[in-house]
Design an enzyme around this catalytic site. Structure first.
Site, short mmCIF file in Angstrom:
data_model
loop_
_atom_site.label_atom_id
_atom_site.label_comp_id
_atom_site.label_asym_id
_atom_site.label_seq_id
_atom_site.Cartn_x
_atom_site.Cartn_y
_atom_site.Cartn_z
N GLU A 139 44.66 42.45 39.66
CA GLU A 139 44.18 43.47 40.61
C GLU A 139 43.69 42.71 41.83
OE1 GLU A 139 44.49 46.67 39.87
OE2 GLU A 139 45.05 46.42 37.77
N CYS A 145 37.98 46.88 47.95
CA CYS A 145 39.38 46.44 48.00
C CYS A 145 40.31 47.51 48.55
CB CYS A 145 39.84 46.01 46.61
SG CYS A 145 39.69 47.32 45.39
P1 NAD Z 1 37.62 35.53 43.69
O1 NAD Z 1 39.07 35.31 43.41
O2 NAD Z 1 36.87 34.54 44.45
O3 NAD Z 1 36.84 35.71 42.32
C1 NAD Z 1 37.15 36.71 41.37
C2 NAD Z 1 36.84 36.19 39.99
O4 NAD Z 1 37.75 35.17 39.68
C3 NAD Z 1 35.45 35.58 39.83
O5 NAD Z 1 34.95 35.94 38.57
C4 NAD Z 1 35.70 34.09 39.93
O6 NAD Z 1 34.78 33.33 39.20
C5 NAD Z 1 37.10 33.96 39.36
N1 NAD Z 1 37.88 32.91 39.98
C6 NAD Z 1 37.87 32.53 41.26
N2 NAD Z 1 38.76 31.53 41.45
C7 NAD Z 1 39.32 31.29 40.24
C8 NAD Z 1 40.30 30.36 39.77
N3 NAD Z 1 40.84 29.46 40.57
N4 NAD Z 1 40.63 30.42 38.48
C9 NAD Z 1 40.08 31.32 37.67
N5 NAD Z 1 39.15 32.21 38.04
C10 NAD Z 1 38.78 32.20 39.32
O7 NAD Z 1 37.59 36.95 44.37
P2 NAD Z 1 36.33 37.67 44.96
O8 NAD Z 1 35.94 37.04 46.23
O9 NAD Z 1 35.29 37.82 43.89
O10 NAD Z 1 36.94 39.12 45.22
C11 NAD Z 1 37.45 39.51 46.45
C12 NAD Z 1 38.90 39.83 46.33
O11 NAD Z 1 39.14 40.67 45.21
C13 NAD Z 1 39.42 40.59 47.52
O12 NAD Z 1 40.68 40.11 47.87
C14 NAD Z 1 39.51 42.02 47.03
O13 NAD Z 1 40.45 42.81 47.71
C15 NAD Z 1 39.91 41.80 45.61
N6 NAD Z 1 39.54 42.94 44.78
C16 NAD Z 1 40.53 43.66 44.23
C17 NAD Z 1 40.21 44.78 43.48
C18 NAD Z 1 41.28 45.62 42.85
O14 NAD Z 1 40.95 46.45 42.03
N7 NAD Z 1 42.54 45.42 43.18
C19 NAD Z 1 38.88 45.13 43.29
C20 NAD Z 1 37.90 44.35 43.87
C21 NAD Z 1 38.23 43.25 44.62
#
Ligand code: NAD
Length: 462
Positions: free
Chosen positions: A212, A246
């Site tokens: 997502e 998002c």
């Molecule tokens: P992020 O990718 O930084 O982190 C999300 C999660 O993934 C966190 O728990 C983090 O610890 C983990 N993570 C980060 N990098 C990782 C890696 N290399 N390997 C494994 N895990 C990792 O994202 P964010 O800044 O928390 O969220 C923002 C993004 O999420 C935006 O792009 C937003 O549009 C998207 N988002 C999408 C939805 C949806 O339902 N489609 C909902 C909310 C946010």
């Protein structure tokens, strides 16, 4: 050390799953009821944690986190028995006697990784779906919402069956260590970069994933739209959670004949909702951390400010901001904004607007304000996005009967309502045959005449 801890945690969860603990309707129902109880009994703690993480008001947390989750869980409780039932499938006459069915079965032990912007909803909605489908689960909430993450970790043992549900706190290091383990399914919400890492890790174990992700959601405003309502709804959806949603509209495409009227309605809406100084509004959130604050301050320079534009680093406040005259090729039109900045572009013809969208990656959501059905149909025909909403925004994700998810670079896999149950289930095809009849026809040697009969039967029924 951590790896050893995670692999023994996984062994425990796998043993619980293999013991059959999670399969029964009674167990699944009890877990969903416990989740509901958590939301009800810890409502004040939840609001405080989300406020500490994002400066979000208790009302907004209720509207966008707890009440949505409670609705999802109640919907699942209402339909769970029917969802769990195998669905019968017809068997053609030449394969008789027998009966066919598709059985929804739990995937096993699943990993749920969440983002920070709706820190509760983004882990608990998938968890509700995973439990409804009879799985064991490990939750990894976002490290950027540490208060909510800590609350979940503290409460897990009290509300969830600890032999089936665990919460792991931490950031990329912990996520990486979890991804090294062999889960049965990974449900990831977050950025594209994180999603790519998850997919690479899953490929090593040949695991299915749901991603997502985000992207740039366009919102088109046609000249025949109800402009005042469009303005109010756009302002509400864009500046909810300070734009850190998002499916928020990322940029507006407005017909040039109505742009000045729409902008004045939008400026009025900002004043109506947040007052002359939104910094003082209890209903306006803050930017999650310094990294995103700095990134958004940089994007502020990519256009001419029509409304807002103020920022305050100490409290990570950025005013609800509308931008015009966006410089060609500027970063604000390349990266996902994910903050309270709204670029407004204009177009002359609807085809021009659709072509502009078509040149970009598929978005998670696409919005259109128009009073004409023909315009709506044309937009649907000529664009692609995970969801589409006409004359409103965000609500497509709140309707439990509508699956939620992305397409292309905005992700894949669906949840919410029955779609969540299906995502966390395996569809097992089951065919049970009678041992009678057992015609010689199916077995070799086939010969000429036997083959002619077989061919005729297959042509007739196959
Ligand atoms: P992020 O990718 O930084 O982190 C999300 C999660 O993934 C966190 O728990 C983090 O610890 C983990 N993570 C980060 N990098 C990782 C890696 N290399 N390997 C494994 N895990 C990792 O994202 P964010 O800044 O928390 O969220 C923002 C993004 O999420 C935006 O792009 C937003 O549009 C998207 N988002 C999408 C939805 C949806 O339902 N489609 C909902 C909310 C946010």
């Amino acid at each position: 050390m951590q790896e050893r801890q995670f692999s023994s945690m996984l062994d425990e969860l796998r043993n619980a799953f293999q013991s059959g603990l999670t399969v029964s309707f009674a167990w699944r129902r009890a877990q969903l009821l416990a989740l509901l109880r958590f939301l009800r009994e810890r409502e004040v703690d939840i609001a405080a944690a989300v406020h500490a993480d994002l400066g979000k008001s208790a009302q907004e947390t209720f509207l966008t986190e707890t009440s949505f989750l409670a609705g999802e869980i109640r919907y699942a409780l209402k339909h769970l028995k029917a969802w769990m039932r195998p669905s019968r499938r017809g068997v053609p006459p030449h394969y008789q006697f027998g009966h066919g069915a598709v059985h929804p079965e739990p995937r096993g032990v699943v990993l749920i990784i969440g983002a920070w912007n709706y820190p509760l909803q983004l882990v608990l909605a998938p968890l509700a779906a995973a439990l409804a489908a009879g799985n064991c689960a490990v939750l990894k909430p976002s490290e950027h919402a540490p208060h909510t993450s800590a609350l979940l970790a503290r409460s897990a043992g009290e509300y969830f069956d600890s032999s089936a549900v665990r919460v792991v706190e931490g950031g990329i290091v912990e996520a990486g260590a979890l991804l090294a383990e062999r889960f049965d399914f990974i449900f990831y919400t977050g950025s594209r970069n994180g999603g790519r890492e998850v997919m690479l890790a899953a490929a090593r174990h040949m695991l299915p994933v749901a991603l997502e992700l985000g992207g740039k959601n366009p919102c088109i405003v046609e000249p025949d739209a109800a402009l005042r309502t469009a303005a109010r709804r756009i302002v509400w959806a864009k500046f909810l959670n300070a734009g850190q949603t998002c499916i928020a509209p990322d940029y507006l495409l407005v017909h040039e004949d109505v742009v000045s009227v729409l902008l004045s309605f939008m400026q009025q809406a900002i004043r109506d909702f947040f007052g002359a100084d939104p910094r003082k509004s209890p209903d306006y959130s803050r930017i999650v951390n310094d990294h995103h604050f700095t990134r958004l301050e940089r994007l502020l320079r990519d256009g001419t400010i029509v409304a807002g534009g103020h920022s305050e680093r100490a409290s990570r406040y950025i005013a609800p901001t509308i931008l015009r005259e966006i410089a060609a090729g500027s970063a604000i039109m390349e990266e996902e904004i994910f903050g309270p900045l709204l670029p407004v572009l204009t177009y002359r013809s609807f085809d021009e607007a659709l072509a502009f969208i078509g040149q970009r990656d598929d978005s998670l959501a696409l919005y259109l304000f128009s009073s004409k059905r023909a315009t709506e149909k044309k937009a649907l025909r000529q664009t692609r996005s995970g969801s589409f909403c006409c004359n409103d925004l965000l609500f497509q994700s709140a309707v439990h009967t509508l699956p939620f998810g992305g397409t292309g670079k905005s992700g894949f896999g669906r949840y919410h309502g029955k779609a969540g149950f299906e995502t966390f289930s395996l569809s097992r095809s089951v065919l049970c045959k009678s041992v009678f009849p057992d015609p010689d026809l199916r077995y070799p040697p086939y010969g000429k005449s036997k083959f002619a009969i077989l061919k005729a039967i297959v042509r007739l029924f196959g």
